[in-house]
Design a protein around this motif. Structure first.
Motif, mmCIF file in Angstrom:
data_model
loop_
_atom_site.group_PDB
_atom_site.id
_atom_site.type_symbol
_atom_site.label_atom_id
_atom_site.label_comp_id
_atom_site.label_asym_id
_atom_site.label_seq_id
_atom_site.Cartn_x
_atom_site.Cartn_y
_atom_site.Cartn_z
ATOM 1 N N ALA A 1 19.517 5.483 1.040
ATOM 2 C CA ALA A 1 20.097 4.674 2.110
ATOM 3 C C ALA A 1 19.021 3.905 2.857
ATOM 4 C CB ALA A 1 20.888 5.565 3.070
ATOM 5 N N GLN A 2 17.887 4.553 3.069
ATOM 6 C CA GLN A 2 16.762 3.876 3.720
ATOM 7 C C GLN A 2 16.272 2.720 2.859
ATOM 8 O OE1 GLN A 2 12.963 5.910 3.712
ATOM 9 N NE2 GLN A 2 12.518 5.254 5.798
ATOM 10 N N MET A 3 16.173 2.929 1.539
ATOM 11 C CA MET A 3 15.742 1.864 0.637
ATOM 12 C C MET A 3 16.731 0.701 0.641
ATOM 13 S SD MET A 3 14.050 3.666 -2.720
ATOM 14 C CE MET A 3 15.387 4.777 -3.121
ATOM 15 N N MET A 4 17.994 1.001 0.933
ATOM 16 C CA MET A 4 19.026 -0.031 0.957
ATOM 17 C C MET A 4 19.138 -0.697 2.325
ATOM 18 S SD MET A 4 22.030 1.821 -1.248
ATOM 19 C CE MET A 4 21.911 2.028 -3.033
ATOM 20 N N GLY A 5 18.181 -0.424 3.191
ATOM 21 C CA GLY A 5 18.093 -1.143 4.454
ATOM 22 C C GLY A 5 18.683 -0.464 5.659
ATOM 23 N N ALA A 6 19.228 0.741 5.522
ATOM 24 C CA ALA A 6 19.900 1.404 6.642
ATOM 25 C C ALA A 6 18.911 2.055 7.598
ATOM 26 C CB ALA A 6 20.867 2.460 6.120
ATOM 27 N N LYS A 7 19.318 2.140 8.850
ATOM 28 C CA LYS A 7 18.700 3.094 9.759
ATOM 29 C C LYS A 7 19.325 4.439 9.415
ATOM 30 C CE LYS A 7 18.474 4.751 14.506
ATOM 31 N NZ LYS A 7 18.897 4.580 15.919
ATOM 32 N N ILE B 1 0.868 -1.182 0.000
ATOM 33 C CA ILE B 1 0.000 0.000 0.000
ATOM 34 C C ILE B 1 0.903 1.230 0.000
ATOM 35 C CG2 ILE B 1 -1.965 1.160 1.061
ATOM 36 C CD1 ILE B 1 -2.532 -1.777 0.387
ATOM 37 N N TRP B 2 0.927 1.932 -1.112
ATOM 38 C CA TRP B 2 1.799 3.105 -1.257
ATOM 39 C C TRP B 2 0.954 4.377 -1.225
ATOM 40 C CZ3 TRP B 2 4.992 0.874 -5.943
ATOM 41 C CH2 TRP B 2 5.824 -0.158 -5.457
ATOM 42 N N THR C 1 9.203 9.475 5.407
ATOM 43 C CA THR C 1 8.747 8.749 6.586
ATOM 44 C C THR C 1 9.729 7.626 6.909
ATOM 45 O OG1 THR C 1 7.381 7.312 5.188
ATOM 46 C CG2 THR C 1 6.326 9.252 6.153
ATOM 47 N N GLY C 2 9.857 7.315 8.194
ATOM 48 C CA GLY C 2 10.725 6.229 8.611
ATOM 49 C C GLY C 2 12.165 6.628 8.854
#
Length: 403
Positions: free
Chosen positions: A228-234, A153-154, A248-249
């Protein structure tokens, strides 16, 4: 490119937001994706098959755009099976309330709903509807049903809608949808890692209404944070003033001055595996900011300045410093100044970009020359999102060697 040769099936349902789909198609094709489109009868009320065919370069499936399944020939009678097997990802954009209700209840009353049932490809919906329709209990029940089944859900976004009302229900911006699609395939190389990123500019007060600053929209830094978020990072994003919204996130720390940015970076840096200093921090600030607005009495004015704290050098000098990446924006002698900064501040890597002549500032694209102790790499001019992804891949490779 992440999307090169990826097969994306776009379903276009009945919403005024359908007029944005050609731009989405164009951007996805630029990134190497293969696109096929299914247009519902509702969608065809807002945009023509010919328009979508022109931008996608492929036939728009519309032989079943009535409310009942009526293939036009024996040859096309299994078209939904062919499409269902072809797709790597199905994205319904825009997804109307009616379309999502059909999906939630398993209807197979048109081509789009039929192929969704017949496909084992991941399904994403991008809602777009009136704010009252979005918050209706029936719609929310349908969303929860789709979510439990693993449907992505985007959205939606909030804001002023085509009907003139304001609230949740707006379709996500095209750039955000593209980021979501990229994130779907993005390798999570930074999983369990923390990246602290600075972005934007800083404002150094002269008086209550004036300040010194550097030119920066923050677009590059924010693109790095999102990627970076898309690549899994905090991701911890520390940003000076910018018109951009934080994704977001992401842990977001807004600051105003260089001193505030320095303090926030020092407070957060102990968590970082990698520090990327993309902010355009002011090198100098007024020694004394005036309490009241300075009045225009003289033809000239003398302003005494002092150096701000060097955030990048301070982080690199820490006893347990993270992998530290600097940025250098230069108008001349790019490599000379970048290498000098790399060595003088004891950085692990530096990304340098030329500015001026429609390069760098306030642009959607950019290019970078990246240097480190053992080598260098040129990243050609491209959209800043793609540039951020390539830069992060390079940072990760060198980080692995460093650690």
């Amino acid at each position: 490119m992440i999307l090169k040769n990826k097969r994306i099936l776009l379903g276009v349902s009945g919403s005024i937001a359908a007029y944005k789909v050609p731009e989405l198609v164009r951007r996805l094709r630029e990134q190497g994706a293969e696109i096929r489109i299914v247009l519902t009868s509702g969608g065809a009320q807002f945009i023509t098959p010919l328009t979508l065919q022109a931008v996608s370069g492929s036939q728009v499936e519309q032989q079943w755009i009535t409310d009942t399944v009526q293939p036009i020939s024996q040859e096309s009678s299994f078209g939904h099976i062919e499409l269902a097997r072809w797709a790597d990802l199905i994205v319904i954009v825009p997804a109307s309330a009616n379309c999502m209700a059909r999906l939630a209840h398993g209807f197979a009353s048109d081509l789009l709903s039929t192929l969704c049932l017949a496909s084992d490809a991941p399904l994403a919906v991008v809602p777009a509807m009136n704010q009252q329709m979005w918050k209706a209990p029936a719609t929310q029940d349908n969303i929860q049903c789709l979510d439990k089944r693993g449907t992505l859900i985007w959205g939606p976004d909030s804001g002023v809608q085509a009907c003139g009302e304001t609230g949740a229900g707006r379709m996500l911006e095209i750039s955000e949808i593209i980021e979501k699609i990229n994130a779907f395939w993005q390798e999570k190389i930074f999983s369990k890692m923390c990246l602290v990123i600075t972005a934007g500019t800083t404002h150094e007060a002269i008086d209550p209404v004036r300040f010194l600053s550097n030119r920066s929209s923050g677009k590059m830094g924010y693109a790095i944070a999102r990627s970076a978020q898309m690549m899994g990072a905090k991701v911890i994003l520390i940003s000076g003033p910018s018109a951009l919204s934080c994704p977001t996130g992401i842990d977001y720390y807004p600051v105003e001055s260089a001193a505030q940015m320095y303090q926030t970076v020092i407070e957060q840096i102990t968590q970082a595996d990698i520090f990327i200093a993309a902010a355009a921090v002011a090198d100098y600030r007024p020694v004394q900011a005036q309490v009241h607005k300075i009045k225009k009495h003289n033809d000239t004015m003398h302003l005494e300045l002092e150096r701000t704290q060097d955030i990048l050098a301070a982080v690199a000098a820490l006893p347990e410093a993270p992998f530290t990446v600097g940025f250098a924006a230069e108008t001349q002698d790019l490599e000379h100044y970048a290498l000098d900064k790399l060595q003088r501040k004891k950085l692990n890597m530096i990304a340098a970009n030329p500015v001026g002549k429609n390069l760098g500032f306030d642009q959607e694209d950019n290019c970078l020359s990246v240097y480190w102790k053992a080598g260098k790499k040129q990243l050609p001019r491209m959209h800043k999102t793609q540039l951020a992804q390539q830069l992060l891949q390079l940072i990760y490779t060198e980080y692995q060697k460093h650690s």
